[in-house]
Design an enzyme around this catalytic site. Sequence first.
Site, PDB file in Angstrom:
ATOM      1  N   PHE A   1     -33.853 -17.704 -17.999  1.00  0.00           N
ATOM      2  CA  PHE A   1     -35.196 -18.193 -17.813  1.00  0.00           C
ATOM      3  C   PHE A   1     -36.237 -17.678 -18.705  1.00  0.00           C
ATOM      4  CE2 PHE A   1     -38.909 -19.275 -15.398  1.00  0.00           C
ATOM      5  CZ  PHE A   1     -39.848 -20.275 -16.192  1.00  0.00           C
TER       6      PHE A   1
ATOM      7  N   GLY B   1     -27.954 -17.129 -16.270  1.00  0.00           N
ATOM      8  CA  GLY B   1     -28.174 -17.311 -17.717  1.00  0.00           C
ATOM      9  C   GLY B   1     -27.152 -18.297 -18.132  1.00  0.00           C
TER      10      GLY B   1
ATOM     11  N   ASP C   1     -21.293  -7.415 -17.962  1.00  0.00           N
ATOM     12  CA  ASP C   1     -22.084  -7.290 -16.708  1.00  0.00           C
ATOM     13  C   ASP C   1     -22.467  -5.791 -16.384  1.00  0.00           C
ATOM     14  OD1 ASP C   1     -22.657  -6.981 -13.856  1.00  0.00           O
ATOM     15  OD2 ASP C   1     -20.888  -8.751 -13.566  1.00  0.00           O
TER      16      ASP C   1
ATOM     17  N   LEU D   1     -33.807  -7.250 -16.928  1.00  0.00           N
ATOM     18  CA  LEU D   1     -34.405  -8.444 -16.020  1.00  0.00           C
ATOM     19  C   LEU D   1     -33.349  -8.873 -15.263  1.00  0.00           C
ATOM     20  CD1 LEU D   1     -36.828  -8.428 -18.196  1.00  0.00           C
ATOM     21  CD2 LEU D   1     -36.813 -10.739 -18.422  1.00  0.00           C
TER      22      LEU D   1
ATOM     23  N   ALA E   1     -38.175  -5.596 -14.003  1.00  0.00           N
ATOM     24  CA  ALA E   1     -38.523  -6.858 -13.487  1.00  0.00           C
ATOM     25  C   ALA E   1     -38.527  -6.903 -11.982  1.00  0.00           C
ATOM     26  CB  ALA E   1     -37.881  -7.988 -14.197  1.00  0.00           C
TER      27      ALA E   1
ATOM     28  N   TYR F   1     -31.939  -9.734  -2.002  1.00  0.00           N
ATOM     29  CA  TYR F   1     -32.767  -9.793  -3.213  1.00  0.00           C
ATOM     30  C   TYR F   1     -33.979  -8.706  -2.860  1.00  0.00           C
ATOM     31  CZ  TYR F   1     -35.528 -11.693  -6.770  1.00  0.00           C
ATOM     32  OH  TYR F   1     -36.379 -11.785  -8.140  1.00  0.00           O
TER      33      TYR F   1
ATOM     34  N   THR G   1     -42.994 -18.142 -11.131  1.00  0.00           N
ATOM     35  CA  THR G   1     -43.254 -18.171 -12.793  1.00  0.00           C
ATOM     36  C   THR G   1     -42.372 -19.725 -12.944  1.00  0.00           C
ATOM     37  OG1 THR G   1     -43.400 -16.198 -13.033  1.00  0.00           O
ATOM     38  CG2 THR G   1     -42.786 -17.623 -14.985  1.00  0.00           C
TER      39      THR G   1
ATOM     40  N   ARG H   1     -35.770 -23.784  -6.833  1.00  0.00           N
ATOM     41  CA  ARG H   1     -37.332 -23.202  -6.681  1.00  0.00           C
ATOM     42  C   ARG H   1     -38.358 -24.361  -6.766  1.00  0.00           C
ATOM     43  NH1 ARG H   1     -37.574 -18.217 -11.108  1.00  0.00           N
ATOM     44  NH2 ARG H   1     -35.332 -18.321 -11.712  1.00  0.00           N
TER      45      ARG H   1
END
Length: 406
Positions: free
Chosen positions: A92, A117, A137, A152, A193, A224, A254, A265
Amino acid sequence: MPFRIPIRMILKRRMLGVCAVVILILIGVYQALPSAANTRFGRLNNEQETEKLKELEGKIRSLELGKKTYPEVKFLTYKDRKRILITGGAGFVGSHLVDRLMMQGHEVTVVDNFFTGRKRNVEHWIGHENFELLHHDIVNPLYIEVDQIYHLASPASPPNYMYNPIKTLKTNTLGTINMLGLAKRVRARLLLASTSEVYGDPELHPQNEDYWGHVNPIGPRACYDEGKRVAETMCYAYEKQENIEVRVARIFNTFGPRMHMNDGRVVSNFILQALQNESITVYGEGEQTRSFQYVSDLVDGLMALMNSNYSLPINLGNPEEHTIMEFARIIQSLVGGDSKVIKKTAMEDDPQRRKPDITRAMKFLGWRPKVPLMVGLNKTIEYFQNELRRSRHSERNFHMPDTLQF
């Protein structure tokens, strides 16, 4: 004796008649001919029509040859053009960053394993001389020549990173080690990021970069949260020991086009539910707060940070704070329909307050979000509507490079 007209008078009359006929013929011919201005205008029209025909013929030839057309990119000379690697560049945020860097004329390499992605996020650049897409990867080493690395790569939504917590940890630890190793070998600058999740469920409000956080190291979000915290630690260890130039962006919520519709999200959930006339689900009482920024503002901040001389962590987010319930009502009113807002059991370790202190970003980057919430939401809703209408692969919904200006 009959009256006779003199011959001279007869000849004179005949001459006058002939002259009158000639004049009438000349007038008719003159009126039939276009004026000089009309001629010039007609010539211009003909030239424009010829140019349009040539353009259409060129497009037809290109289609016949299978030649792809691309957005017009700026040309940079060798000394100004950078070789830029974006890990997670088909995601994204990554795909929007790709658009901006490509439009500026840089050479961009995208590395993605397509866990979250999608190839079609960058499909409009495939084949361009400045663009390369690698299915790779970053848990495995990568050996290429680059000047800058935007790191990112990582699942970023709770359902995605909790689906495979070990993979999430590996991406943020082994993957970051590999990218720092690449930066060390080729002397590239690396931007990590990171995330506002490093603050956990904060006891300080709003959160500034000096706050150390309040994180559960064994909770469902730990893969995470702690993965990003250790990634930051690694960046500054490499900076201190190996003199690697690092930049760290702590990204807050975002949204925008190309969000995955089922990523779990808040924005994507609410919009998708409202568009399908389903109940809008709020977890807990809906009093927890979030701050939402449009994706183009984030891209501006990432690029400003990468090209700055500031190396400490910087918050990138919108300090305009809304409760989750308020946000659900906003989406409900923008989309319309018959959706109702319902409450569900609160999620474990869900942060109760989230608002960035962007003093550092304003001072050292001259950055602050510009896109109004309603403008960004309307563009995102339009994108989701187009996604829901698709019934064939040919019904493309690319969302070409964003040109929002504020």
